[in-house]
Motif scaffolding. Structure first.
Motif, mmCIF file in Angstrom:
data_model
loop_
_atom_site.group_PDB
_atom_site.id
_atom_site.type_symbol
_atom_site.label_atom_id
_atom_site.label_comp_id
_atom_site.label_asym_id
_atom_site.label_seq_id
_atom_site.Cartn_x
_atom_site.Cartn_y
_atom_site.Cartn_z
ATOM 1 N N UNK A 227 -13.933 5.693 -1.290
ATOM 2 C CA UNK A 227 -12.887 4.960 -1.921
ATOM 3 C C UNK A 227 -13.120 4.949 -3.507
ATOM 4 N N UNK A 228 -12.998 5.978 -4.301
ATOM 5 C CA UNK A 228 -13.000 6.169 -5.659
ATOM 6 C C UNK A 228 -11.501 5.777 -6.240
ATOM 7 N N UNK A 229 -11.376 4.331 -6.141
ATOM 8 C CA UNK A 229 -10.036 3.977 -6.902
ATOM 9 C C UNK A 229 -10.226 3.118 -7.901
ATOM 10 N N UNK A 230 -11.023 2.365 -8.065
ATOM 11 C CA UNK A 230 -11.170 1.238 -9.180
ATOM 12 C C UNK A 230 -12.767 0.902 -9.207
ATOM 13 N N UNK A 231 -12.787 0.329 -10.475
ATOM 14 C CA UNK A 231 -14.496 -0.011 -10.592
ATOM 15 C C UNK A 231 -14.407 -1.643 -10.225
ATOM 16 N N UNK A 232 -15.751 -1.688 -9.512
ATOM 17 C CA UNK A 232 -15.872 -3.024 -8.963
ATOM 18 C C UNK A 232 -16.825 -4.038 -9.738
ATOM 19 N N UNK A 233 -16.284 -4.965 -10.359
ATOM 20 C CA UNK A 233 -17.022 -5.620 -11.003
ATOM 21 C C UNK A 233 -17.636 -7.036 -10.470
ATOM 22 N N UNK A 234 -17.967 -8.009 -11.334
ATOM 23 C CA UNK A 234 -18.709 -9.153 -10.884
ATOM 24 C C UNK A 234 -17.583 -10.002 -9.806
ATOM 25 N N UNK A 235 -16.161 -10.063 -10.305
ATOM 26 C CA UNK A 235 -15.176 -10.944 -9.719
ATOM 27 C C UNK A 235 -15.170 -10.574 -8.115
ATOM 28 N N UNK A 236 -14.829 -9.249 -7.875
ATOM 29 C CA UNK A 236 -14.766 -8.896 -6.439
ATOM 30 C C UNK A 236 -16.269 -9.158 -5.586
ATOM 31 N N UNK A 237 -17.101 -8.943 -6.186
ATOM 32 C CA UNK A 237 -18.504 -9.053 -5.625
ATOM 33 C C UNK A 237 -18.738 -10.591 -5.175
ATOM 34 N N UNK A 238 -18.215 -11.484 -6.090
ATOM 35 C CA UNK A 238 -18.385 -12.718 -5.700
ATOM 36 C C UNK A 238 -17.207 -13.377 -4.736
ATOM 37 N N UNK A 239 -16.007 -12.728 -4.789
ATOM 38 C CA UNK A 239 -15.020 -12.960 -3.842
ATOM 39 C C UNK A 239 -15.454 -12.597 -2.544
ATOM 40 N N UNK A 240 -16.395 -11.642 -2.481
ATOM 41 C CA UNK A 240 -16.651 -11.095 -0.950
ATOM 42 C C UNK A 240 -17.806 -12.138 -0.340
ATOM 43 N N UNK B 276 -23.180 -6.583 -4.198
ATOM 44 C CA UNK B 276 -23.476 -5.659 -5.595
ATOM 45 C C UNK B 276 -23.945 -4.265 -5.303
ATOM 46 N N UNK B 277 -24.681 -4.409 -4.348
ATOM 47 C CA UNK B 277 -25.482 -3.057 -3.835
ATOM 48 C C UNK B 277 -24.247 -1.796 -3.530
ATOM 49 N N UNK B 278 -23.397 -2.424 -2.588
ATOM 50 C CA UNK B 278 -22.261 -1.693 -2.222
ATOM 51 C C UNK B 278 -21.317 -1.354 -3.490
ATOM 52 N N UNK B 279 -21.140 -2.404 -4.393
ATOM 53 C CA UNK B 279 -20.402 -2.004 -5.591
ATOM 54 C C UNK B 279 -20.913 -1.039 -6.507
ATOM 55 N N UNK B 280 -22.343 -1.167 -6.528
ATOM 56 C CA UNK B 280 -22.934 -0.070 -7.303
ATOM 57 C C UNK B 280 -23.002 1.347 -7.252
ATOM 58 N N UNK B 281 -22.985 1.606 -5.546
ATOM 59 C CA UNK B 281 -22.851 2.913 -5.277
ATOM 60 C C UNK B 281 -21.338 3.215 -5.412
ATOM 61 N N UNK B 282 -20.496 2.155 -4.964
ATOM 62 C CA UNK B 282 -19.142 2.990 -5.212
ATOM 63 C C UNK B 282 -18.705 3.121 -6.746
ATOM 64 N N UNK B 283 -19.084 2.404 -7.633
ATOM 65 C CA UNK B 283 -18.987 2.694 -9.033
ATOM 66 C C UNK B 283 -19.565 3.942 -9.403
ATOM 67 N N UNK B 284 -20.810 4.098 -9.070
ATOM 68 C CA UNK B 284 -21.485 5.589 -9.302
ATOM 69 C C UNK B 284 -20.759 6.576 -8.601
ATOM 70 N N UNK B 285 -20.141 6.466 -7.696
ATOM 71 C CA UNK B 285 -19.323 7.447 -7.028
ATOM 72 C C UNK B 285 -18.152 7.910 -8.124
#
Length: 220
Positions: A144-157, A209-218
Motif C-alpha cells: 500500500x505505497x500511497x502515503x506516509x503514515x505519521x503519528x496521527x493515523x497511528x494514534x487513531x488506530x 507504529x511498527x506497521x507504519x514504519x515498514x509501510x513508510x520504508x516501502x
C-alpha cells in the motif's frame, strides 16, 4: 502502485474477506475449539462480542472496501487514496493485537495450565487469530505505497480497541453480564484493570507504529 503490487493487494484482501465471511459464522454456530474445550459458560453466538470476531469483521470490511477501490484504481491507473491506507492501518493493527495477544499471552497461559497451546490457533481461529492478521500486516507493510503514515493515523488506530475496552470493562466489572473470557482481571483482581489497559494501549501503539514504519520504508 505498480501492477504486481496492485494484484497482490487485491488477491490478499479478497482472501481475507472470503475467509472471514466463512470463519465468523462457523465460530458463531459451532464455537471455537478452545471455547468448546473450556466450556466458557456462554452460547457460541456470543463470540460476536469478542474482540477477535469484531476486529476481524472490521478488517474484512476494510479489506472488501480496499479491494473495490484498488480494482477501480487499477483500471484508471491511479494510486490508492490516502484515506483507505489509514483505515487499513487501523484494521490491521486491531487484528494484529488479537494475534499478538493470543500467541504471546492466551495460548501460553493455556499451555502453562496443562492444555494444548494450539487449541486457539486451530479450525476457524487459524484465520481469525493468526493468518488473516498476519496477511493484513504484510499488506499494509508491502502493498500500500500511497502515503506516509505519521503519528496521527497511528494514534487513531487505537480507537477501536479503546472503544471495545470501555464496553468490556463496563460489562465485565460493573454490570457483570459478560464473563472475563480474556482473563484480563486475573481472576477478579479488578485493581489491575488500569495496568492491563495501559499495557494494551502501549502494545497497540507499538503495533501500529511498527506497521507504519515498514509501510513508510516501502515508500523510499
Amino acid at each position: 502502485m505498480n501492477k504486481k503490487k496492485s494484484l497482490a493487494f487485491i488477491i490478499i484482501n479478497l482472501f481475507i474477506f472470503i475467509t472471514t465471511c466463512t470463519a465468523v459464522p462457523v465460530t458463531l454456530i459451532f464455537g471455537s475449539r478452545a471455547g468448546r474445550l473450556d466450556n466458557l459458560g456462554f452460547p457460541f453466538w456470543q463470540h460476536a462480542i469478542t474482540f477477535t470476531v469484531l476486529s476481524n469483521i472490521f478488517l474484512a470490511l476494510v479489506a472488501f472496501a480496499a479491494t473495490i477501490i484498488a480494482i477501480r484504481a487499477r483500471i484508471k491507473h491511479q494510486s490508492l487514496p490516502n484515506a483507505i491506507v489509514k483505515w487499513y492501518l487501523a484494521a490491521a493493527s486491531s487484528a494484529m493485537l488479537t494475534c499478538v495477544t493470543v500467541v504471546f499471552f492466551l495460548a501460553p497461559a493455556r499451555a502453562i495450565s496443562g492444555k494444548n497451546y494450539f487449541d486457539m490457533l486451530l479450525e476457524p481461529m487459524f484465520f481469525l487469530h493468526f493468518l488473516n492478521p498476519i496477511l493484513s500486516a504484510l499488506t499494509i507493510s508491502l502493498f500500500t505505497p500511497a502515503c506516509r503514515l505519521g503519528l496521527r493515523p497511528r494514534l487513531l488506530a487505537m480507537i477501536p480497541m479503546v472503544l471495545y475496552a470501555i464496553v468490556y470493562v463496563t460489562c465485565v466489572i460493573f454490570l457483570k453480564i459478560w464473563p472475563d473470557f480474556y482473563s484480563l482481571t486475573f481472576g477478579g483482581r479488578y485493581y489491575l484493570t488500569p495496568i492491563v489497559f495501559a499495557v494494551f494501549c502501549l502494545a497497540l501503539f507499538g503495533i501500529s507504529s511498527l506497521l507504519a514504519f515498514f509501510h513508510n520504508r516501502n515508500l523510499e
